[in-house]
Design an enzyme around this catalytic site. Structure first.
Site, PDB file in Angstrom:
ATOM      1  N   GLU A 152      -0.394  62.017  70.586  1.00 56.67           N
ATOM      2  CA  GLU A 152      -1.410  62.588  69.839  1.00 56.67           C
ATOM      3  C   GLU A 152      -1.093  63.902  68.934  1.00 56.67           C
ATOM      4  O   GLU A 152      -0.403  64.866  69.468  1.00 56.67           O
ATOM      5  CB  GLU A 152      -2.350  63.121  70.910  1.00 56.67           C
ATOM      6  CG  GLU A 152      -3.661  63.652  70.473  1.00 56.67           C
ATOM      7  CD  GLU A 152      -4.372  64.170  71.543  1.00 56.67           C
ATOM      8  OE1 GLU A 152      -4.570  63.994  72.724  1.00 56.67           O
ATOM      9  OE2 GLU A 152      -5.335  65.357  71.223  1.00 56.67           O
TER      10      GLU A 152
ATOM     11  N   ARG B  50       4.239  70.576  74.369  1.00 63.86           N
ATOM     12  CA  ARG B  50       3.127  71.383  74.924  1.00 63.86           C
ATOM     13  C   ARG B  50       3.519  72.767  75.195  1.00 63.86           C
ATOM     14  O   ARG B  50       4.348  73.271  76.106  1.00 63.86           O
ATOM     15  CB  ARG B  50       2.834  70.693  76.263  1.00 63.86           C
ATOM     16  CG  ARG B  50       1.398  71.010  76.927  1.00 63.86           C
ATOM     17  CD  ARG B  50       1.479  70.033  78.116  1.00 63.86           C
ATOM     18  NE  ARG B  50       1.310  68.844  78.156  1.00 63.86           N
ATOM     19  CZ  ARG B  50      -0.048  68.004  77.713  1.00 63.86           C
ATOM     20  NH1 ARG B  50      -0.770  68.884  77.549  1.00 63.86           N
ATOM     21  NH2 ARG B  50      -0.123  66.906  77.369  1.00 63.86           N
TER      22      ARG B  50
ATOM     23  N   ARG C  69      -3.318  78.001  74.678  1.00 64.14           N
ATOM     24  CA  ARG C  69      -3.760  77.036  75.975  1.00 64.14           C
ATOM     25  C   ARG C  69      -2.748  77.297  77.018  1.00 64.14           C
ATOM     26  O   ARG C  69      -1.867  77.677  77.126  1.00 64.14           O
ATOM     27  CB  ARG C  69      -3.209  75.674  75.508  1.00 64.14           C
ATOM     28  CG  ARG C  69      -3.849  75.378  74.122  1.00 64.14           C
ATOM     29  CD  ARG C  69      -5.145  74.187  74.259  1.00 64.14           C
ATOM     30  NE  ARG C  69      -5.633  73.861  72.892  1.00 64.14           N
ATOM     31  CZ  ARG C  69      -5.899  72.596  72.312  1.00 64.14           C
ATOM     32  NH1 ARG C  69      -5.640  71.590  72.818  1.00 64.14           N
ATOM     33  NH2 ARG C  69      -6.621  72.939  71.476  1.00 64.14           N
TER      34      ARG C  69
END
Length: 434
Positions: free
Chosen positions: A357, A283, A268
């Site tokens: 999440e 992240r 990502r």
RNA sequence: GGAGAGGUGGCAGAGCGGUCGAAUGCACCGGUCUUGAAAACCGGAGCUCCGUUUACCGGAGCCGUGGGUUCGAAUCCUACCCUCUCCGCCA
């Protein structure tokens, strides 16, 4: 993608859902382009009919005449011109069509962003620590199982190394999850991560999340000698690969539902989240994930049942790991264009003092299947687009944040969850080295 | 990286400018025959799009993909994609 006829008949509904999902579609323009498109098809078909008839006459040498040949030439020119118009219209038309969002289930919350998501279930106790807790960065450093500094040195911003039990634990999680899925009858896959644009358009990651995806260029040359790149992309999940596996195929109804799970590294770019979650493993640019995907019959009730089944599997994983989590119904503004209904599972992360999440469970009806041209033949011989669903099984290292932080002890050690111990030589704890 | 061969219907495999949506075989569906099956024989069958009097009616398109030549392309040219064989390199 939706059926253009469905769009025409449900303009009001779509206008609302488009707004609710925070998107903008010029439906007037779309309808105009559709009219143009269909008119051009008609005109072209008529001219081709004439051309074919003309060519048919010319087959016979006796009937061959300059006049007929001239007629043929003139028809050819007209057709070529119209075809060029048609291609332009089709491009514009398709550009809008792939942006049209899916409709939503009745129980999907309407809302602007993640603040409007609704908690619908909760499991586990949030741990109360009697000592000052460390975050996963500190734990990772102190226990020598994570090295961010060197990760950044080698890989750049958001780089990381997992090391020792940290590395072992990630593999353990994946293996445990893979085994679980196989036991549940899912077909295990290791999927390509270097994939073509069609797969990403098919899943709906393009054009919406295009900037989130790394592009790899393959050099080549055009007719003109001009240099071209037919790009490949680094997939952010195995979902597009698993879905595109059956792209342009017509399956048999008796083979459905297909239950697949894919293990892959995920990439990502995180462009667009520059300021967010800049510290730690939350992240990162690359991680590993096992994803579950279902391709099933075009039946909403059945699809909703399968969505719950996928959710159940994800909950089972978190319960096996004894991690507190809650389930939220994701609202329109937070769910993505293609989703019909979506849940997120958020796991408790002490340092964030929040559920965050870790799993994302989605039902997309035939929105992806239409893009992928993925159909099946019913027992009555009818051809239909399939329905698709997907959910995370496990994604690491993000889950390690929850695992390390929730399982930390006063002495600075981390207890290894029982279910993972067999994969780590039955080791019970991660303790400071020496 | 170098050299060569090739991509045609579910599969195999012809066709190499008009008679080709495409021979032939296998597989498939229906029928005849048979107590039943097999064999044999007869017949049928693809997909996508557009239109309408929504009728398996009319039309267009589909032989890897795009572009070109031609009155006309599965057939000729071209680029790209992919597959296979040999050599080289390599985890």
């Amino acid at each position: 993608m939706l059926d253009i006829n469905f769009i025409k008949e449900n303009l009001k509904t779509l206008a609302k859902v488009t707004k609710d999902k925070g998107l903008k579609i010029d439906y007037k323009q779309l309808l105009k382009l559709d009219d143009k498109r269909r008119n051009l098809i008609q005109e072209i078909d008529e001219l081709r009919q004439k051309r074919n008839a003309n060519a048919d006459l010319l087959k016979d040498p006796e009937k061959r005449s300059a006049k007929l040949i001239a007629e043929g030439k003139s028809l050819k020119d007209k057709i070529t011109a119209l075809e060029s118009d048609y291609n332009k219209v089709l491009v514009e038309y398709t550009e809008i069509m792939i942006l049209v969002p899916n409709v939503i289930s009745k129980d999907t919350p309407i809302g602007k962003d993640d603040k409007d998501n609704k908690e619908i279930a909760k499991w586990g106790e949030i741990p109360k620590f009697k000592f000052k807790i460390k975050d996963h960065l500190q734990l990772g450093k102190d226990l020598d199982i994570l090295d961010i500094d060197r990760g950044v040195k080698v890989s750049g911003f958001r780089g990381y190394y997992l090391k020792n039990e940290g590395a072992q634990m990630q593999i353990a999680l994946l293996q445990y999850a893979f085994n679980k899925m196989i036991a549940k009858g899912f077909v295990p896959f290791i999927t390509p991560t270097l994939i073509k644009q069609e797969a990403l358009i098919g899943s709906g990651h393009f054009p919406f999340g295009k900037e989130e995806v790394y592009q790899i260029g393959n050099p080549g040359k055009l007719d003109s000698g001009e240099e071209i790149k037919e790009p490949l992309y680094l997939a952010g999940t195995s979902e597009p690969s698993l879905l595109a596996f059956h792209a342009n195929e017509t399956l048999k109804e008796e083979d459905l539902p297909l239950k697949y799970c894919g293990s892959s590294t995920c990439y990502r770019s995180e462009i667009g989240s520059y300021g967010k979650d800049t510290k730690g493993l939350y992240r990162v640019h690359e991680f590993m994930k096992i994803e579950q995907v279902i391709i099933c019959q075009a039946d909403i009730a059945n699809g909703l049942k399968l969505l719950e089944e996928l959710r159940g599997i994800a909950e089972e994983v978190l319960q096996d790991l004894k991690l507190p989590y809650h389930v939220i119904a994701v609202c329109t503004g937070d769910m993505g264009a293609g989703k019909y209904k979506m849940y997120d599972l958020e796991t408790w992360m002490p340092s964030r003092n929040a559920y965050s999440e870790t799993h994302s469970d989605s039902f997309l009806t035939d929105w992806q299947a239409r893009r992928l041209n993925l159909k099946y033949k019913t027992k009555d011989g009818e051809t239909k687009y399939a329905f698709t669903l997907n959910n995370t099984v496990i994604a690491s290292p993000r889950i390690l944040i929850a695992l390390w932080e929730n399982y930390q002890n006063a002495d600075g050690s981390i207890t290894i969850p029982e279910i993972l111990r067999p994969y780590l030589g039955n080791q019970e704890k991660i303790s400071p080295k020496k």
